[in-house]
Design an enzyme around this catalytic site. Sequence first.
Site, PDB file in Angstrom:
ATOM      1  N   PHE A  13      49.668   2.208 -13.444  1.00 39.55           N
ATOM      2  CA  PHE A  13      49.069   3.026 -14.484  1.00 39.55           C
ATOM      3  C   PHE A  13      48.230   4.172 -13.944  1.00 39.55           C
ATOM      4  O   PHE A  13      47.355   3.969 -13.094  1.00 39.55           O
ATOM      5  CB  PHE A  13      48.137   2.172 -15.357  1.00 39.55           C
ATOM      6  CG  PHE A  13      48.840   1.185 -16.222  1.00 39.55           C
ATOM      7  CD1 PHE A  13      49.243   1.521 -17.508  1.00 39.55           C
ATOM      8  CD2 PHE A  13      49.111  -0.088 -15.752  1.00 39.55           C
ATOM      9  CE1 PHE A  13      49.903   0.605 -18.297  1.00 39.55           C
ATOM     10  CE2 PHE A  13      49.774  -1.012 -16.538  1.00 39.55           C
ATOM     11  CZ  PHE A  13      50.170  -0.665 -17.822  1.00 39.55           C
ATOM     12  N   ASP A  14      48.500   5.360 -14.468  1.00 42.19           N
ATOM     13  CA  ASP A  14      47.500   6.405 -14.391  1.00 42.19           C
ATOM     14  C   ASP A  14      46.338   5.921 -15.266  1.00 42.19           C
ATOM     15  O   ASP A  14      46.554   5.228 -16.264  1.00 42.19           O
ATOM     16  CB  ASP A  14      48.066   7.716 -14.930  1.00 42.19           C
ATOM     17  CG  ASP A  14      46.997   8.755 -15.117  1.00 42.19           C
ATOM     18  OD1 ASP A  14      46.351   9.124 -14.121  1.00 42.19           O
ATOM     19  OD2 ASP A  14      46.780   9.182 -16.266  1.00 42.19           O
ATOM     20  N   VAL A  15      45.127   6.275 -14.910  1.00 40.54           N
ATOM     21  CA  VAL A  15      43.960   5.759 -15.632  1.00 40.54           C
ATOM     22  C   VAL A  15      43.290   6.833 -16.491  1.00 40.54           C
ATOM     23  O   VAL A  15      43.145   6.673 -17.706  1.00 40.54           O
ATOM     24  CB  VAL A  15      42.936   5.145 -14.646  1.00 40.54           C
ATOM     25  CG1 VAL A  15      41.685   4.668 -15.394  1.00 40.54           C
ATOM     26  CG2 VAL A  15      43.575   3.983 -13.878  1.00 40.54           C
TER      27      VAL A  15
END
Length: 237
Positions: A13-15
Amino acid sequence: MSKSLSEFKYMTFDVVGTLIDFEGGLKTCLAEIAAEAGTEIDGEQALGLYRAARYSEDADLFPDDLVRVYLAIAPKLGLPAEQKYGERLRDSAKSWKGFADSAAALASLAKDYRLVAMTNARRWAFDFFEKELGNPFYAAFTADDTGTEKPDPAFFEKVFDYVASEGHSKDDILHVAQSQYHDIGISRKLGLTNCWIERRHAEKGYGGTIEPAEFTKPDYHFTSMAGLADAVAAARA
């Protein structure tokens, strides 16, 4: 034909922007500074100025770079160009909120996948983001850990090496992100199956995120994390 959502072992995941509402956090802090200065700002204008200032050759790691960015954009927004306000914008990252659906969706997905964070933020900021999201991650990679930022392929290679150390490969990963520029385009080039969370689906433009040179059609496309979690539940039923 994309792999079924039930076939993956990892979700990366990109956060910031996908799980954490950084645009809302930036606009809130800038609006508070403006109110104290007796003025108002246009939130979308502020995001556009932020985007232009953020992506420069002298940029620092995020969110430390917000001090420099603030001093660059403050005059254009009619805000006081003082160091203390830049530091305030940087430190506001400690209280940025997750999107309303982020924590619940991650908790649900963590039951079936190993969730791995991949963020361009520094570790000190990620620690706050992770707590805000309910500490759902199996592993996490920050700019401090990789020595680089997405879309640099080297960032992804660090994660591939980690997954390989556990006996798996990038074919076992679904990469989930909102940024076409930082994540979706490069993940396609590297052979990852990807999922675009289009957080700005109801708004024009790219907001605080740099516009990609070209649009990449994702393997999976949802407008929320809740949509992904629901699709996974259906696929695994």
